[in-house]
Write an enzyme that holds these catalytic residues in place. Structure first.
Site, PDB file in Angstrom:
ATOM      1  N   ARG A   1       0.818  -1.218   0.000  1.00 52.92           N
ATOM      2  CA  ARG A   1       0.000   0.000   0.000  1.00 52.92           C
ATOM      3  C   ARG A   1       0.853   1.271   0.000  1.00 52.92           C
ATOM      4  O   ARG A   1       0.346   2.348   0.329  1.00 52.92           O
ATOM      5  CB  ARG A   1      -0.928  -0.004   1.217  1.00 52.92           C
TER       6      ARG A   1
ATOM      7  N   CYS B   1       0.506  14.593 -15.233  1.00 48.78           N
ATOM      8  CA  CYS B   1       0.889  13.613 -16.255  1.00 48.78           C
ATOM      9  C   CYS B   1       1.455  12.368 -15.588  1.00 48.78           C
ATOM     10  O   CYS B   1       1.113  11.254 -15.957  1.00 48.78           O
ATOM     11  CB  CYS B   1       1.909  14.213 -17.214  1.00 48.78           C
TER      12      CYS B   1
ATOM     13  N   SER C   1       0.306  10.412 -19.448  1.00 47.92           N
ATOM     14  CA  SER C   1       0.647  11.139 -20.668  1.00 47.92           C
ATOM     15  C   SER C   1       2.143  11.390 -20.667  1.00 47.92           C
ATOM     16  O   SER C   1       2.669  11.981 -19.719  1.00 47.92           O
ATOM     17  CB  SER C   1      -0.120  12.469 -20.718  1.00 47.92           C
TER      18      SER C   1
ATOM     19  N   TYR D   1       5.645  14.386 -30.213  1.00 45.13           N
ATOM     20  CA  TYR D   1       4.965  15.451 -30.948  1.00 45.13           C
ATOM     21  C   TYR D   1       5.523  15.556 -32.362  1.00 45.13           C
ATOM     22  O   TYR D   1       6.705  15.303 -32.601  1.00 45.13           O
ATOM     23  CB  TYR D   1       5.106  16.786 -30.211  1.00 45.13           C
TER      24      TYR D   1
END
EC number: 2.1.1.45
Length: 316
Positions: A179, A198, A219, A261
């Site tokens: 945990r 992110c 992300s 990108y």
């Protein structure tokens, strides 16, 4: 080489990724679900195929550890990686009366005259964050982002939960616990954040006297963001391991939407054509015992011999 896991990620996304649109309008090559593993016994995973500014990584992590959410601390340490998100909040507010900054992230890349105005406005904004206490308190704050969630999660009964301190205490008392988790993703607070987290959740694991950490990142900007994230969580793992008397184990980096990108493709191809160097080593001040007491000068890398930096635009 310790760096090969990252380079393999970049190659895999370039060759097997899917073209996708994204929130920023830039466009990406994207892959869903990927995992890297770095053995921290082999060195510190700061990329050598391009220079990565370790000072920015240090100051950002110390900012998180302070529970801070205002960019003033970062600016005082010459760290500008969060400027655009604070500036966006300012130009969207009724208090902003300067030149039109609509869509400044993309316009600054294609319009040199606009970029000059944008840079001047942003610099004036950042200077004022540092020098004007009331202005900085209001517009320098990014909302309930990482530091707030790590150190001061708000419970249902109004209590404040210091997730990071709780994990450190559990490592001392119950190191086999499953945990030992810190989450930055708080659905109730996401709307108030300048940028939702992110890197969303991390967990610790102890085996054979070694501390390992696994990060889930929803992300992942492979060219600009991921090199920072790798080094930042390797540093966090090292700091906590030192505090609780363990050696470092693995840093496991699990990615959700892993993307390059469209305006980073040539840069990452340049990086992939380079040969990695030996990984540097991490030095931590032996006189410091708590991760919450470190200053910039207490953390260094030695033997760092990278290839030159490669510039690329940030997608805002």
């Amino acid at each position: 080489m310790l760096e090969e896991a990252y380079l393999d990620l970049a190659k895999t996304v370039l060759t097997t990724g899917h073209e996708k649109t994204d929130r920023t309008g830039t466009g990406t090559i994207s892959l869903f679900g990927y995992q890297m593993r770095f053995n921290l016994q082999e060195g510190f995973p700061l990329l050598t195929t391009k220079k990565v500014p370790f000072g920015l990584i240090k100051s950002e992590l110390l900012w998180f550890l302070r529970g801070d959410t205002n960019i003033r601390f970062l600016l005082q340490h010459h760290n500008h990686i969060w400027d655009e998100w604070a500036f966006q909040r300012y130009v969207d507010s009724p208090e902003y009366h300067g030149p039109d900054m609509t869509d400044f992230g993309r316009r600054s890349l294609v319009d040199a005259d606009f970029n000059q105005r944008y840079q001047a406005e942003k610099k004036a904004f950042c200077d004022r964050i540092v020098t004007d206490q009331a202005f900085g308190d209001h517009f320098g704050d990014l909302g309930l982002v990482y530091g707030s969630q790590w150190r001061a999660w708000q419970g249902h009964q109004g209590e404040t939960i210091d997730q990071l301190a709780n994990v450190i205490e559990t490592l001392r008392t119950h190191p086999d616990s499953r945990r030992m988790i810190v989450s930055a993703w708080n659905p109730a607070d996401v709307p108030s954040m300048a940028l939702p987290p992110c890197h969303t959740l991390f967990q610790f694991y102890v085996n054979d006297g070694k501390l390992s950490c696994q990060l889930y990142q929803r992300s992942a900007d492979i060219f600009l963001g991921v090199p920072f994230n790798i080094a930042s969580y390797a540093l966090l793992t090292s700091l906590i391991a030192k505090e609780v008397g363990l050696e470092v184990g693995d840093f496991v980096h699990t990615l959700g939407d892993a993307h390059i990108y469209s305006n980073h493709v040539e840069q990452i191809k340049t990086q992939l054509a380079r040969t990695p160097h030996a990984a540097p080593q991490l030095w931590l001040n032996p006189d410091k015992s708590s991760i919450f007491d470190y200053e910039m000068s207490d953390i260094k890398v030695t033997g760092y011999d990278p290839e030159p930096a490669i510039k690329a635009p940030v997608a805002v």
